[in-house]
Design a protein around this motif. Structure first.
Motif: not given
Length: 452
Positions: A242, A246, A296, A442
């Motif tokens: 993560m 993103g 994210a 996300s």
């Protein structure tokens, strides 16, 4: 949107900003997907274009992602929506103002209370009765909205964990959410699509014992939240999947109209509850969590902290409701108040015999009024209004237009998931195919709100 393939067609666009990490954010406008395919054929290039969705367990509904990949790298990404189109907004124009609640509550089916709230607040603005709503009804609305924020964020955390293979995270998240759904069922009779908030107040007061049930549920939810934090925050595999994935910095968020946890993960503490308070939010003590990572991981942290802040607000609403005691929960004007303050029949269905006996046996005028209000509805003065609330996914707005009749002339919603999906290409291009799942998760999109 850009493509890293040499000689590949590029959508028209320009760099909005490039921050200290050197990762650019793009504002893009481009041609149709078929044009890109035609140009690729003309150039004699061989590309792989895959569809992720619309039937895919990781797209949070029937979202279609059109991905052009070079090996495991995503070179171009586009979102295709419209597979869940229900015509909710158009249908609302053929129903009374009160019946509209039963439509908008089905848009974002993970957070239906927010949709009911923004619609009812807008209708009340048009009617000019915003200040006439009973205080108890307003506090109950805040209680329900914050409980719904908790359950919605738990779905995001749980399903996001499941998509990465962390089944334990999913089990803990959904078990905690069940505590909220039990409260919803106790108060509204339904676990989702409640139509509990109505123009003028709420359908019915909370039942006896509900406040104690809520206090007990908060203790249970906090215990599950500690479990989730242990499972997620200290997990090196989850961090690796993560962190830095993103990515969308503040300039990119502003350019694309992003709101909610996505915007706050980029460091801007914008929240409609603070920026343009409604339902008395200015009288509650809570904070707006932010992160600086713009990825994210930061969005997950923000949502976890927002659950705790919502629990703070819920505790304050319970204290207020306990201190005030029973009272009216619908506006006093009987030309507007939907006749819902009544007892349910002994079989749990329909109106009680006492209520039927009262309206049919004691007052013909009451029966006529009941019939006209339910079948025809109340009239709303001509005009238009925009109202917004802070939904779990961001700023949810509604533009209502009245021509003076008993139905909306136009109802149009600004659903945050629809706006937030614009960021899919910026977040995913240049990353790995597996990271597309993390980036979309996300955003926490709900396709019922996107397609409407």
């Amino acid at each position: 949107m850009t493509s890293s393939t040499p000689g590949a067609p590029r959508s028209t666009g320009h760099i909005v900003d490039e921050d200290a990490t050197g990762i650019p954010s793009f504002e893009a406008a481009g041609g149709d997907w078929s044009e890109i395919a035609e140009e690729a054929a003309r150039l004699g290039e061989e590309r792989i274009v895959v569809n992720m969705g619309p039937q895919h367990p990781s797209t949070h509904g029937v979202l279609r992602l059109m991905l052009e990949i070079d090996g495991e790298t995503v070179t171009e990404a586009r979102a295709g929506v419209g597979y869940l189109h229900t015509g909710i907004e158009k249908n609302m124009e053929f129903r009374t103002w009160t019946q509209g609640v039963t439509y908008c509550t089905r848009m974002d089916y993970v957070a239906p209370i927010s949709s009911e709230a923004v619609y009812c607040l807008a209708v009340e603005k048009l009617l000019g009765i915003t200040n006439d709503i009973p205080e108890r009804a307003t506090v109950i609305r805040v209680l329900m909205m914050e409980l719904n924020r908790i359950s919605s964020h738990l779905v995001c955390l749980a399903s996001g964990g499941n998509e990465l293979g962390a089944t334990t995270i999913m089990m803990s998240g959904f078990t905690a959410r069940e505590e909220v759904l039990k409260i919803f069922e106790l108060i509204t009779g339904l676990r989702m699509n409640h139509a509990y908030l109505r123009p003028g107040g709420v359908a019915q007061d909370i039942p006896p014992g509900a406040l104690d049930t809520i206090r007990e549920a908060l203790v249970t939810i906090k215990r599950y939240m500690r479990q989730l934090e242990d499972l997620m925050l200290g997990n090196p595999i989850l961090q690796g999947r993560m962190k830095g994935v993103g990515y969308l910095n503040l300039s990119g968020c502003m350019a694309l109209g992003m709101t909610g946890p996505v915007l706050r993960s980029a460091g801007l503490p914008y929240d409609v509850r603070k920026a343009a308070p409604y339902c008395g939010y200015e009288t509650y003590d809570f904070e707006i969590p932010v992160a600086e990572t713009a990825d994210a991981w930061g969005r997950m942290i923000v949502r976890i902290e927002e659950i705790y802040q919502s629990m703070r607000i819920v505790e304050q609403t319970v204290d207020r409701l306990q201190a005030s005691g029973p009272g009216p929960v619908m506006v006093a004007d009987k030309k507007i108040a939907w006749p819902a303050q009544l007892a349910i029949g002994s079989d749990g269905m329909g109106n009680s015999l006492d209520h039927i006996r009262e309206i049919m046996g004691t007052s013909m005028e009451a029966l006529i009024h009941h019939f006209k209000l339910v079948t025809e509805g109340f009239r709303v003065p001509a005009g238009q209004v925009y109202q917004s609330v802070e939904a779990p996914r961001g700023e949810l707005g509604v533009h209502l237009v009245s021509d003076g009749g008993t139905k909306p002339y136009r109802a149009h919603f600004r659903d945050p998931s629809f706006n937030n999906l614009q960021a899919v290409s910026v977040m995913c291009e240049g990353g790995m195919l597996a990271d597309v799942v993390v980036a979309v998760a996300s955003l926490d999109p709900v396709l019922g709100g996107v397609d409407r």
